[in-house]
Design an enzyme around this catalytic site. Structure first.
Site, PDB file in Angstrom:
ATOM      1  N   ALA A  36      57.764  22.089  46.383  1.00 34.90           N
ATOM      2  CA  ALA A  36      56.541  22.846  46.121  1.00 34.90           C
ATOM      3  C   ALA A  36      55.418  21.922  45.646  1.00 34.90           C
ATOM      4  CB  ALA A  36      56.821  23.918  45.075  1.00 34.90           C
ATOM      5  N   ASP A 127      62.211  17.341  40.698  1.00 34.09           N
ATOM      6  CA  ASP A 127      62.562  18.598  40.042  1.00 34.09           C
ATOM      7  C   ASP A 127      63.603  18.398  38.947  1.00 34.09           C
ATOM      8  OD1 ASP A 127      64.769  17.977  41.495  1.00 34.09           O
ATOM      9  OD2 ASP A 127      64.885  19.863  42.604  1.00 34.09           O
ATOM     10  N   PHE A 129      64.937  15.888  35.250  1.00 40.14           N
ATOM     11  CA  PHE A 129      64.593  14.914  34.221  1.00 40.14           C
ATOM     12  C   PHE A 129      65.070  13.509  34.564  1.00 40.14           C
ATOM     13  CE2 PHE A 129      64.182  18.846  31.890  1.00 40.14           C
ATOM     14  CZ  PHE A 129      62.990  18.632  31.232  1.00 40.14           C
ATOM     15  N   CYS A 168      53.756   7.166  27.348  1.00 39.94           N
ATOM     16  CA  CYS A 168      54.608   7.356  28.524  1.00 39.94           C
ATOM     17  C   CYS A 168      55.448   8.617  28.320  1.00 39.94           C
ATOM     18  CB  CYS A 168      55.464   6.117  28.791  1.00 39.94           C
ATOM     19  SG  CYS A 168      56.963   5.999  27.796  1.00 39.94           S
ATOM     20  N   CYS A 171      57.571   8.517  25.221  1.00 45.11           N
ATOM     21  CA  CYS A 171      56.842   8.649  23.949  1.00 45.11           C
ATOM     22  C   CYS A 171      56.796  10.128  23.550  1.00 45.11           C
ATOM     23  CB  CYS A 171      55.400   8.181  24.093  1.00 45.11           C
ATOM     24  SG  CYS A 171      55.145   6.420  24.276  1.00 45.11           S
ATOM     25  N   CYS A 184      64.069  26.263  38.841  1.00 47.05           N
ATOM     26  CA  CYS A 184      63.593  27.194  39.868  1.00 47.05           C
ATOM     27  C   CYS A 184      64.758  27.889  40.560  1.00 47.05           C
ATOM     28  CB  CYS A 184      62.738  26.458  40.888  1.00 47.05           C
ATOM     29  SG  CYS A 184      61.279  25.703  40.163  1.00 47.05           S
TER      30      CYS A 184
END
Ligand SMILES: [Zn+2]
Length: 338
Positions: A36, A127, A129, A168, A171, A184
């Protein structure tokens, strides 16, 4: 020679002008992830005349993508087109004067440096981490600006990372959230939330490509477009930050190879132990005795109840029908080989 008519409305906008437009046509941007976020970013950048755009995505188009992934259509879903290829083709129809390159690859710590090197800005269309911390590592290491963006349900968030001068990702979020979190695939997503966050990401990218860094928003912005709740915080650099302070690139320098990773609600991606070249036509002949096989020029789809394997020529596969990596690996080993 620049086509002034094509970009006339953008040239009339003083912060861009004819000079800025020339500069955009000489610019290079890369988008990681063509879902998306990535398709909306790519659509805007290609129309704006960003001269070179690379799109990297590991996945193929499915019907459930069409509600929000604006560069794909029903034919792409039927043909199971790799997203990076389908997007690049559509983008070249939109603007044939720019260079668009679709790369069908899983981004990992062994190929990310090579993929992003030489580009001026990286837009986050991933999508998860894991991918974003890896991206943050490589961008801090190479001093490349990147624009974080995330969306789930009606809520989206974005931040622009300028290594050396702005905080960043680590941080602000020192570690990934623990336990299960909404995605999602579990709580859904609506396209206006995507439009909101990608509008900001693209505007920031244009400012960076035009050298107008003083006009960046400088914040962590979050918005729930359904509840009308807006948040703006101004994070500071963490001088103790493990990434931009200590320059420890844990995600980039990880030695243990990943053999499999979750990929959506009921799919597991299998990474081949070593890159190999599969002959998809030969594989089709071999697998046809076990189940239904379809091949296009980019991938092979093998349905063997209750699983569906999508196999790429480099040995990578997405096993649908399980969320258990061990089950997926054994299905892979049984039919494709270890
Ligand atoms: Zn940092």
């Amino acid at each position: 020679m620049m086509n002034r008519e094509k970009y006339s409305r953008q040239i009339l906008f003083p912060p861009i002008g004819a000079e800025g437009q020339e500069r955009l046509l000489e610019s290079k941007a890369i988008i990681l992830g063509c879902g998306a976020l990535g398709t909306a970013q790519a659509n805007a950048l290609v129309r704006a005349g960003v001269g070179t755009l690379r799109l990297v995505d590991r996945d193929f188009v499915e019907e459930s993508n069409l509600q929000r992934q604006i560069l794909y259509d029903e034919a792409d879903a039927r043909a199971r087109m790799p997203k990076a290829i389908a997007a690049a083709r559509k983008l070249q129809q939109i603007n044939s004067a720019v260079r668009v390159e679709g790369v069908v690859e899983d981004v990992h710590n062994r190929n990310i440096e090579e993929l992003v090197r030489g580009f001026q800005v990286i837009l986050d269309g991933t999508d998860n981490f894991e991918a974003r911390y890896l991206l943050n590592d490589v961008c801090v290491k190479l001093a490349l600006p990147w624009i974080y963006g995330a969306v789930v349900a009606s809520y989206a968030m974005t931040m622009t990372v300028l290594p050396g001068s702005a905080p960043c990702l680590a941080c602000v979020f020192p570690s990934p959230p623990e336990g299960a979190y909404d995605t999602c695939d579990t709580v859904g997503v609506i396209s206006p939330a995507v439009s909101w966050v990608t509008a900001i990401q693209v505007t920031e990218a244009l400012k960076i490509l035009l050298g107008r860094h003083h006009e960046l928003h400088g914040a962590l912005l979050a918005y729930d477009i359904w509840k009308n709740q807006f948040q703006e915080v101004r994070p500071r650099r963490d001088l103790q930050c493990r990434v931009c302070g200590a320059r420890e690139f844990a995600y980039l320098n990880r030695t243990a190879p990943t053999h499999s990773s979750l990929c959506g609600r009921d799919s597991v991606q299998i990474h081949a132990a070593a890159v190999r070249q599969l002959d998809l036509a030969e594989l089709k002949t071999r697998l046809e005795q076990f189940g239904r096989v379809r091949v296009n020029e980019f991938l092979l789809i093998f349905s063997v109840d209750p699983y569906e394997l999508t196999i790429f020529p480099d040995g990578r596969a997405i096993v649908k029908g399980t969320h258990d990596p061990a089950v997926a690996r054994s299905v892979y080993a049984k039919y494709i080989g270890g």
